[in-house]
Enzyme design. Structure first.
Site, PDB file in Angstrom:
ATOM      1  N   GLU A   9       0.803  -1.241   0.000  1.00 42.02           N
ATOM      2  CA  GLU A   9       0.000   0.000   0.000  1.00 42.02           C
ATOM      3  C   GLU A   9       0.823   1.272   0.000  1.00 42.02           C
ATOM      4  O   GLU A   9       0.467   2.249  -0.636  1.00 42.02           O
ATOM      5  CB  GLU A   9      -0.921   0.079   1.234  1.00 42.02           C
ATOM      6  CG  GLU A   9      -2.049  -0.875   1.253  1.00 42.02           C
ATOM      7  CD  GLU A   9      -1.804  -1.947   2.285  1.00 42.02           C
ATOM      8  OE1 GLU A   9      -2.747  -2.334   2.952  1.00 42.02           O
ATOM      9  OE2 GLU A   9      -0.661  -2.392   2.411  1.00 42.02           O
ATOM     10  N   ASP A  82      -2.157  -5.047   3.432  1.00 42.20           N
ATOM     11  CA  ASP A  82      -2.360  -5.430   4.838  1.00 42.20           C
ATOM     12  C   ASP A  82      -3.312  -6.608   4.972  1.00 42.20           C
ATOM     13  O   ASP A  82      -4.109  -6.891   4.078  1.00 42.20           O
ATOM     14  CB  ASP A  82      -2.891  -4.233   5.637  1.00 42.20           C
ATOM     15  CG  ASP A  82      -1.837  -3.145   5.810  1.00 42.20           C
ATOM     16  OD1 ASP A  82      -0.642  -3.467   5.683  1.00 42.20           O
ATOM     17  OD2 ASP A  82      -2.218  -1.990   6.047  1.00 42.20           O
ATOM     18  N   ASP A  84      -5.861  -7.063   7.020  1.00 39.02           N
ATOM     19  CA  ASP A  84      -7.240  -6.852   7.455  1.00 39.02           C
ATOM     20  C   ASP A  84      -8.174  -6.772   6.247  1.00 39.02           C
ATOM     21  O   ASP A  84      -7.756  -6.961   5.103  1.00 39.02           O
ATOM     22  CB  ASP A  84      -7.360  -5.601   8.336  1.00 39.02           C
ATOM     23  CG  ASP A  84      -6.884  -4.347   7.619  1.00 39.02           C
ATOM     24  OD1 ASP A  84      -6.603  -4.414   6.406  1.00 39.02           O
ATOM     25  OD2 ASP A  84      -6.777  -3.297   8.278  1.00 39.02           O
ATOM     26  N   GLU A  86      -9.697  -4.262   4.832  1.00 36.33           N
ATOM     27  CA  GLU A  86      -9.369  -3.173   3.907  1.00 36.33           C
ATOM     28  C   GLU A  86      -8.214  -3.589   2.999  1.00 36.33           C
ATOM     29  O   GLU A  86      -8.226  -3.344   1.796  1.00 36.33           O
ATOM     30  CB  GLU A  86      -9.001  -1.913   4.702  1.00 36.33           C
ATOM     31  CG  GLU A  86      -9.243  -0.611   3.969  1.00 36.33           C
ATOM     32  CD  GLU A  86     -10.707  -0.309   3.740  1.00 36.33           C
ATOM     33  OE1 GLU A  86     -11.017   0.289   2.685  1.00 36.33           O
ATOM     34  OE2 GLU A  86     -11.550  -0.664   4.589  1.00 36.33           O
ATOM     35  N   TYR A 285       1.570  -5.287  13.088  1.00 35.47           N
ATOM     36  CA  TYR A 285       0.456  -4.541  12.498  1.00 35.47           C
ATOM     37  C   TYR A 285      -0.393  -3.885  13.572  1.00 35.47           C
ATOM     38  O   TYR A 285      -0.715  -4.496  14.596  1.00 35.47           O
ATOM     39  CB  TYR A 285      -0.393  -5.483  11.640  1.00 35.47           C
ATOM     40  CG  TYR A 285      -1.399  -4.763  10.786  1.00 35.47           C
ATOM     41  CD1 TYR A 285      -0.994  -3.754   9.917  1.00 35.47           C
ATOM     42  CD2 TYR A 285      -2.750  -5.096  10.834  1.00 35.47           C
ATOM     43  CE1 TYR A 285      -1.909  -3.088   9.123  1.00 35.47           C
ATOM     44  CE2 TYR A 285      -3.673  -4.436  10.032  1.00 35.47           C
ATOM     45  CZ  TYR A 285      -3.247  -3.431   9.182  1.00 35.47           C
ATOM     46  OH  TYR A 285      -4.159  -2.777   8.398  1.00 35.47           O
ATOM     47  N   ARG A 287      -3.502  -2.413  13.446  1.00 33.52           N
ATOM     48  CA  ARG A 287      -4.971  -2.452  13.482  1.00 33.52           C
ATOM     49  C   ARG A 287      -5.390  -3.868  13.844  1.00 33.52           C
ATOM     50  O   ARG A 287      -5.460  -4.736  12.982  1.00 33.52           O
ATOM     51  CB  ARG A 287      -5.563  -2.025  12.136  1.00 33.52           C
ATOM     52  CG  ARG A 287      -5.322  -0.557  11.823  1.00 33.52           C
ATOM     53  CD  ARG A 287      -6.049  -0.090  10.588  1.00 33.52           C
ATOM     54  NE  ARG A 287      -5.701   1.282  10.282  1.00 33.52           N
ATOM     55  CZ  ARG A 287      -4.730   1.647   9.460  1.00 33.52           C
ATOM     56  NH1 ARG A 287      -4.004   0.714   8.849  1.00 33.52           N
ATOM     57  NH2 ARG A 287      -4.468   2.917   9.239  1.00 33.52           N
ATOM     58  N   HIS A 330      -3.831 -11.321  13.528  1.00 35.52           N
ATOM     59  CA  HIS A 330      -3.536 -12.539  14.275  1.00 35.52           C
ATOM     60  C   HIS A 330      -2.763 -12.310  15.572  1.00 35.52           C
ATOM     61  O   HIS A 330      -2.589 -13.229  16.354  1.00 35.52           O
ATOM     62  CB  HIS A 330      -2.732 -13.485  13.388  1.00 35.52           C
ATOM     63  CG  HIS A 330      -3.454 -13.833  12.124  1.00 35.52           C
ATOM     64  ND1 HIS A 330      -4.645 -14.513  12.121  1.00 35.52           N
ATOM     65  CD2 HIS A 330      -3.159 -13.570  10.824  1.00 35.52           C
ATOM     66  CE1 HIS A 330      -5.049 -14.683  10.864  1.00 35.52           C
ATOM     67  NE2 HIS A 330      -4.161 -14.110  10.059  1.00 35.52           N
TER      68      HIS A 330
END
Length: 776
Positions: A9, A82, A84, A86, A285, A287, A330
């Protein structure tokens, strides 16, 4: 020529990953989403299963072209966005837009940017998880429906430019509800009694508090009178061994809360700094709802604790997530290398990393062992008792490193609140007994940290939505961060010392607030309107149940468009009905009374430029008079008398440079008028109190700013300094000047060439899009 293309990203993330991979890998960034719903169009095909209609923004087209070329040359494309929902959606959009093939496309995920994690991800690729993509699409589509359909209703019924949102409006409701609780709160006074005692043969002071509150000064005085000749004896002594356990490692919400409390970071600031730490490879990560730590991480933490503090400080713990729908990642947020106690970077990055490091280490440390002593002190003349307590740290355990939401970076004092040795039945001597006037406290306003905690508790939003939700309601000015200095308040203290009762009156500052979230008039009016006509959207349980449905979609248990259809079936008719209804008064309008001079009605309402008071009606022959509310005034609380004060304008301050200076309040707010020129009065100055000297300074400052704004003046064509840099203005249109051009040296011919070129561009010729009417 690299055989592999890796797409992530962000460019910062790409730069870090590139270090770990050889020359066979090219790492490029998509700079977030490469396509999305159109900003101004509805972009949802209601008739065909609520299919989203995506487009590639103009600013992303060149990037997409570059990615397509690189993808065609590569033997293998690795989608490394990522992990997640998104990120999964970004990977899916890349796959679709770039026209990738399943044979040479692989999806990889990792929750930390380290060499081992990246290489492990490449060794264990997977397919794009379409269930996660659908969950993201469901959220995006539902939020578009709610925002796109509700906002025009607010424009029609309240004022233009307002917006509503599925999560943002509920967040505003939390803040408005709390404000109403505070306004309805009635503070009650009471007397709190504390005492200082000495034990025979020991000079140490023992502080104790009476077991109950006293209702008024008379009862407090009676109590002190009864203590004049009282004998105080130790009635009970209990000693308990207690354990304190460490807090679990950080999730997104707990990191936001703790960084706000300990470091003073806003929620958005915390996420921005955490993003940089993640992209630099320093933390996992950021989030996540998970409290889990990997076996590898626990191994690193254990080695660090044993090596630096000793095995007695180690206690391996497994934490389990209780948050519903905790599937965003995770692992909890932790350092990627536990041995790195510090990192290089900005001061903010160092502080946040230190917080994460300490919390992670502490989560695997031993309990703190404390000895707590509770003592009750009998009063021979009364049935009440005094209670004293003390706490001694026997083994600091995790407190050696970290104490949640308390004083940090200080050594634990093992003698804190230590009580002297006391025996049952032993007499104590009172040094002083004080009865102090106190008041029950109103409910606390939310700050960013407590709002996130409440949203998480109610199941409103997810880790990725807390920060943008708070930013949105602040940017929309539905909510502001309040800064209150507080007010001086007197309070009475009765002291019994040496057998005599004395009274003194002291002052204290109360009501001081910093960084608290306060609803604005606009926020309260919009909230009340939505609560009345769209109660389902504003219901906390509805918002939480929608999040649960998104989780079900992510698990592949339900189809997303079916759930959206069920919602739309009920929601859309409500929108149509509310939009078409006629209201006697504008939403939020309140009648205050009549003007004693003209007999016309005086009302307060939300106008185009904010809250205002109006004398008269648009139906009258004479135009209505308007006056904007001053800072600190509210539509819901302003009185008729206060409203009339606003119309005691204009004020004549005197002459400056041979011309009269007046002050008035208009639709845009308070202003100074001088020589037919208007200067806005800043919020720091009151129009009722501004002096001629202060007004003169504003006039001179405005004149200087105006002079500095004009770079070149060619009559119809002007080159001006703007907020975002120099620009050309011609026939009420503005034209960009490239940064490579020296605006001060532009001739009239050169300005005209820029105007002609930009007028001829496709963007200038593109017709304005209109919103297609949706069928019910």
């Amino acid at each position: 020529m690299p055989k592999n293309l890796v797409i992530v990203e962000s460019p910062a993330k790409a730069k870090t990953i590139e270090k770990f991979l050889g020359t066979d890998y090219e790492v490029l960034s998509s700079y977030g989403h490469i396509r999305d719903l159109h900003k101004k169009n509805f972009s949802i095909d209601v008739e065909h299963g609520f299919t989203p209609i995506y487009e590639i923004p103009t600013e992303k087209k060149e990037l997409v072209s570059k990615l397509k070329k690189s993808a065609k040359k590569a033997e293998m494309v690795w989608l490394a966005s990522d992990e997640d929902r998104e990120g999964e959606a970004i990977a899916w959009h890349l796959y679709e837009v770039l026209g990738l093939n399943p044979e040479n496309t692989k999806r990889i995920v990792f929750h930390e940017i380290t060499k081992n994690a990246i290489l492990n991800a490449i060794d264990n690729p997977r397919n794009i998880d379409i269930n996660l993509v659908d969950a993201q699409q469901a959220r995006r589509v539902l939020d578009r429906i709610v925002g796109f359909e509700l906002s025009p209703v607010l424009w029609k019924k309240i004022k233009m430019g307002l917006s509503a949102g599925r999560v943002q409006s509920v967040a505003v409701r939390l803040i408005v509800d709390r404000e109403k609780e505070i306004k309805a709160f009635n503070s009650e006074s009471f007397y709190r009694v504390v005492a200082e005692f000495k034990v025979s043969g020991d000079n140490k002071i023992v502080k104790a508090e009476l077991s109950r509150r006293l209702k008024d000064e008379a009862e407090a005085n009676d109590f002190l009178e009864s203590c004049k000749d009282a004998i105080f004896t130790i009635g009970d002594v209990t000693v308990k061994q207690i354990k304190k356990s460490p807090a679990p490692p950080f999730t997104t919400s707990t990191l936001q809360q703790e960084a706000n409390r300990k470091l003073g970071f806003s929620v958005a600031q915390t996420m921005s700094v955490a993003q940089k730490l993640y992209e630099a490879g320093h933390i996992t990560y950021m989030r996540t709802d998970s409290l889990n730590l990997s076996s590898m991480a626990i191994g690193m933490i254990s080695s660090e604790i044993e090596a630096t503090m000793g095995s007695e400080y180690l206690k391996i713990r497994k934490y389990h997530t209780s948050t519903k729908g905790a599937q965003e990642a995770h692992e909890a947020i932790r350092p990627t290398s536990i041995s790195a106690h510090e990192v290089s970077g900005t001061a903010q990055e160092k502080k946040l990393y230190g917080l994460i490091w300490k919390r992670t280490i502490a989560s695997q440390m031993s309990d703190a062992l404390l000895e707590k002593t509770n003592v009750s002190i009998d009063i021979s003349t009364r049935s009440e008792k005094f209670n004293a307590s003390g706490e001694v740290v026997k083994f600091d355990g995790f407190l050696k490193v970290y104490l949640e939401s308390s004083v940090e970076d200080e050594d634990v004092d093992e003698d804190t609140n230590r009580l002297p040795e006391m025996k049952l039945g032993e007499n104590m001597k009172s040094n002083v007994i004080s009865a102090m006037l106190r008041y029950t406290q109103q409910p606390a306003r939310y700050n960013e940290a407590s709002l996130v905690r409440k949203m998480e508790e109610l199941g409103i939003g997810r880790p990725s939505t807390y920060a943008p939700t708070i930013s949105t309601i602040l940017n929309r000015e539905y909510v502001v961060k309040g800064e209150k200095e507080g007010e001086e308040r007197e309070y009475s203290v009765l002291n019994l010392k040496g057998g005599k009762i004395s009274q003194k009156v002291l002052t204290e500052k109360v009501g001081a607030e910093k960084g608290k979230l306060l609803p604005t008039d606009i926020g309260m009016v919009v909230n009340d309107f939505l609560m009345e006509y769209f109660p389902n959207i504003m219901d906390y349980n509805f918002t939480a149940s929608i999040e649960a449905e998104f989780d079900e979609v992510a698990d592949g248990n339900i189809k997303w468009n079916k759930e959206i259809a069920n919602f739309y079936k009920v929601f859309h008719p409500d929108v149509e009905k509310t939009s078409n209804m006629r209201l006697e008064r504008k939403v939020g309008e309140r009648k205050l009374g009549t003007d004693p001079k003209t007999g016309k009605e005086i009302s307060v309402k939300i106008g185009r430029f904010g809250p205002l008071v109006q004398i008269g009606s648009t139906d009258d022959e004479e135009k209505p008079q308007f006056a904007s509310l001053l800072k600190g005034q509210s539509v819901s609380t302003i009185t008729l008398e206060e409203a009339l004060e606003l119309f005691k304008m204009p004020r004549h301050l005197g002459d400056f440079e041979g011309a009269e200076v007046t002050v008035a309040i208009g639709r845009f707010g308070p202003y100074v008028k001088h020589n037919s020129k208007y200067v806005s009065i800043p919020a720091s100055l009151s129009p009722q109190e501004i002096t001629l000297e202060e007004a003169s300074e504003l006039i001179l400052k405005k004149r200087e700013d105006d002079n500095n704004k004009i770079i070149s003046d060619y009559d119809d064509v002007k080159v001006l300094n703007g907020r975002f840099g120099p620009y050309i203005t011609y026939k009420k249109k503005n034209y960009k000047i490239l940064k490579t051009i020296d605006a001060a040296k532009l001739s009239l011919e050169e300005c005209k060439a820029i105007i002609e070129k930009q007028d001829a561009s496709p963007a200038a010729k593109k017709p304005r899009r209109t919103v297609a009417k949706k069928k019910a």
